[in-house]
Design a protein around this motif. Structure first.
Motif, PDB file in Angstrom:
ATOM      1  N   TRP A  96       0.862  -1.191   0.000  1.00  0.00           N
ATOM      2  CA  TRP A  96       0.000   0.000   0.000  1.00  0.00           C
ATOM      3  C   TRP A  96       0.894   1.235   0.000  1.00  0.00           C
ATOM      4  O   TRP A  96       1.708   1.418   0.904  1.00  0.00           O
ATOM      5  CB  TRP A  96      -0.884   0.040   1.249  1.00  0.00           C
ATOM      6  N   PHE A 126       2.986  -5.892   2.885  1.00  0.00           N
ATOM      7  CA  PHE A 126       2.370  -7.050   3.535  1.00  0.00           C
ATOM      8  C   PHE A 126       3.119  -8.298   3.084  1.00  0.00           C
ATOM      9  O   PHE A 126       2.618  -9.109   2.309  1.00  0.00           O
ATOM     10  CB  PHE A 126       0.879  -7.107   3.198  1.00  0.00           C
ATOM     11  N   LYS A 176      -4.514  -6.450   7.062  1.00  0.00           N
ATOM     12  CA  LYS A 176      -5.069  -5.283   6.363  1.00  0.00           C
ATOM     13  C   LYS A 176      -6.355  -4.804   7.023  1.00  0.00           C
ATOM     14  O   LYS A 176      -6.602  -3.597   7.146  1.00  0.00           O
ATOM     15  CB  LYS A 176      -5.325  -5.632   4.897  1.00  0.00           C
TER      16      LYS A 176
END
Length: 654
Positions: free
Chosen positions: A42, A62, A88
């Motif tokens: 992200w 991640f 998340k």
């Protein structure tokens, strides 16, 4: 006979709960529509816009723990989708409830990586999480005790989230096994060593002064600029981001009164934006440092003014980037060859120009054996590189002080004058302390020597000095308190919202103020009953009595207290006036004004209590006695300040 293994209902329920929770988190789009919930990385750079003097790229990966982490997905292995969705969802829902900085989520991700590595034998399925996974992850944490505690706390956050939303087959029973490191509130040897490590020595301060003098003699503006910033940090207790976000016209002047001498002086300070919930204010410089602060500010203005001129040019020509002539304000559709680009950007070689295009994703085309690009696309890339300023701060770039062109401090790269940047806390850290960093692409380790290494300014062991920008804040707070500054004034000067935060920045034990008070008592520069008590003792016993009676000293808002709290708590908290352990510092204008205000308040309360007693109100006599005692003590305190026969600065026990 065929045996059919039916699925575990609790496992199915946990997986279903996680799926529903993930859908909810995905639908919230807390970071905006441009952040893909299902992506392994992200990019929050356009969402979490921090102060331009700090880190500007905010990516959340991640991914699993790797031997060599890079600034891209190269060499990284993504989490299994189910586990990734769990983390998340935690981040998205926490952001929805209370937005925080990207650094907070990076720490949570690091805890998640450790937890992930314990789940290989369970298929990385979050529904199969057990308590032993969390305990194994906590044991695997490496680093300082404080780091272990903080990361294990994030494991608690994950465990609590899993339990609250029934995301595993069984309830997680886990508490942080690492003890909290509250060393600032302890007095043992380990705590003292920890506190001492944050406090720069007088030897180090002398080295900083020597460094500044040598840098100015050599005349390299890049070093002079950073040395001047360090000088500002020594003039007042700044946070580094407050200094680096100063305005170009932030200097302020005032006429003040020196409480020690009663003489007027010309004060000098800087208007700044408060941080950590503190209000915007003016940071006044210690009177003896005014000359140094003025010189540092003048040097910073001189060195950064050309970059501010470029910022003003871009503000006069919105949508256009500042390029070298003859390409400045040229037709946006102009086709540039690589040789043209070298001139326009001011880079050193064709290779550097091509690398710039590649890293900034500027499209090119080959024609007639040459590579070409459009001027408007080059300018668009340059405008994307300009700093983003948080919405709560002035948006006009030219208003700020600490502006330099991109790569200004780099020897290995060409300075990009058309890209305005803020001096960063990272650049000041590199200046003061050498760092070794691994190149993500090559894996090679590069060392950037500090200014002390470059100038060969070493300590008594022959090693280059190392210091952080925040150490000067600890230093100034300590000498201010030892010099008699009140806790309230220290909090205001340091830009703190809560006075109790002062304790973490004081690294003395009252020795300086205690020593000064003992000398005053020995030389009869102190007055009151305590002096009479010393005089009645045999000369051989006086030193021992003085040392025992004044074992510590701290400044209050109306004087100085010699109550030794290590022996017993204060039984008269809030009733300093008239207390036998309280000393009046004659002539201190702030203490005198505070005493007068307290006296007026307690006289009013005394009058009301007397009126109630006259009316026969039950218990009113106790309030009369209480307030009468305080009023008597405050009147005696005020009488000391108004006594013309006592010299200013004398300590008197009332």
């Amino acid at each position: 006979m065929n045996v059919v293994a039916l699925p575990d209902r609790r496992l199915l329920d946990a997986a279903t709960s996680l799926a529903h929770l993930s859908e909810r988190a995905r639908a919230l789009q807390v970071f905006g529509p441009t952040v893909d919930f299902d992506a392994p990385v992200w990019n929050l750079s356009d969402v979490k816009i921090g102060r331009p003097s700090a880190q500007q790229t905010h990516n959340l990966y991640f991914t699993r723990i790797t031997q060599r982490e890079t600034r891209s997905m190269e060499g990284r292995v993504p989490f299994d989708p189910a586990f990734g969705n769990l983390i998340k969802a935690i981040i998205a829902l926490r952001e929805f409830a209370r937005p925080v900085g990207a650094d907070r989520y990076r720490k949570l991700l690091q805890a998640a990586r450790l937890l992930y590595e314990t789940m290989e034998n369970r298929g990385f399925d979050p529904a199969r999480l057990r308590s032993d996974n969390f305990h194994a992850a906590a044991r695997a944490i490496e680093g300082t005790p404080g780091y272990k505690y903080n990361l294990a706390q994030d494991l608690e956050v994950i465990a609590e989230f899993v339990n609250k939303n029934a995301l595993s087959q069984s309830r997680i029973v886990y508490t942080n096994p690492h003890p909290p490191q509250r060393l600032d509130a302890q007095s043992n040897k380990k705590a003292q060593q920890h506190r001492a490590s944050k406090m720069p020595s007088e030897e180090l301060i002398d080295a900083v002064i020597a460094m500044s003098d040598i840098v100015r003699e050599r005349g390299d503006d890049r070093d002079i600029l950073r040395a001047a910033i360090v000088e500002l940090l020594l003039c007042a207790p700044w946070r580094i981001n407050e200094t680096l976000m100063l305005r170009a016209k932030s200097d302020r002047a005032k006429t003040g009164l020196d409480p020690a001498t009663g003489e007027t002086y010309e004060g000098f300070g800087f208007a700044y934006d408060g941080s950590k919930e503190a209000d915007d204010a003016v940071k006044w410089v210690a009177p003896k440092m005014v000359e140094i602060a003025r010189r540092a500010f003048a040097d910073i203005v001189r060195i950064t003014e050309p970059t501010r001129d470029i910022a003003r040019w871009m503000e006069r020509h919105p949508g256009r980037a500042y390029l070298a002539e003859p390409f400045r304000l040229a037709d946006p559709s102009t086709q540039l060859s690589m040789k043209d680009l070298v001139v326009a950007l001011g880079v050193r070689s064709l290779t550097a120009a091509v690398d710039w295009l590649t890293s900034n994703k500027v499209p090119t085309e080959k024609r007639d054996g040459k590579r070409w690009c459009r001027l408007d696309e080059v300018e668009a890339a340059m405008l994307r590189l300009q700093p983003k300023i948080p919405a709560d701060l002035p948006q006009t770039l030219s208003q700020y002080l600490m502006l330099v062109p991109q790569h200004y401090f780099r020897d290995d790269l060409s300075t990009q004058y058309g890209v305005v940047t803020f001096v960063s806390d990272f650049q000041i850290s590199d200046f003061l302390t050498s760092h070794e960093r691994k190149n993500p692409s090559s894996g090679k380790t590069n060392k950037r020597p500090s200014v002390f290494e470059r100038l060969e300014i070493n300590d008594s062991n022959g090693k280059a000095y190392r210091v952080t920008s925040h150490a000067f804040r600890h230093y100034l707070n300590t000498i201010a308190k030892d010099g008699g500054m009140s806790e309230l004034d220290m909090a205001r000067w340091s830009g703190r919202k809560r006075i109790e935060q002062n304790a973490a920045y004081y690294h003395g034990d009252g020795r300086q103020t205690k020593k000064r008070a003992r000398e005053m008592l020995k030389t009869k520069a102190m007055g009151g009953r305590i002096v009479d008590a010393v005089d009645r003792l045999p000369p051989t016993d006086r030193d021992a009595f003085i040392e025992a009676r004044i074992n510590t000293l701290h400044i209050t808002d109306i004087g100085a207290c010699i109550q030794d709290w290590s022996l017993t708590p204060c039984s008269k908290y809030g009733q300093c006036g008239g207390c036998g352990d309280h000393l009046v510092i004659k002539g201190n204008p702030e203490h005198k004004a505070r005493t007068a205000r307290l006296l007026a308040e307690h006289e009013s309360m005394l009058a009301q209590a007397k009126a109630e007693m006259d009316e026969g109100t039950y218990g009113a006599s106790d309030w009369v006695a209480h307030n009468q005692k305080i009023v008597d003590g405050l009147r005696k305190t005020l009488a000391v300040h108004e006594n013309p026969d006592l010299e200013d600065g004398k300590m008197v026990q009332v």
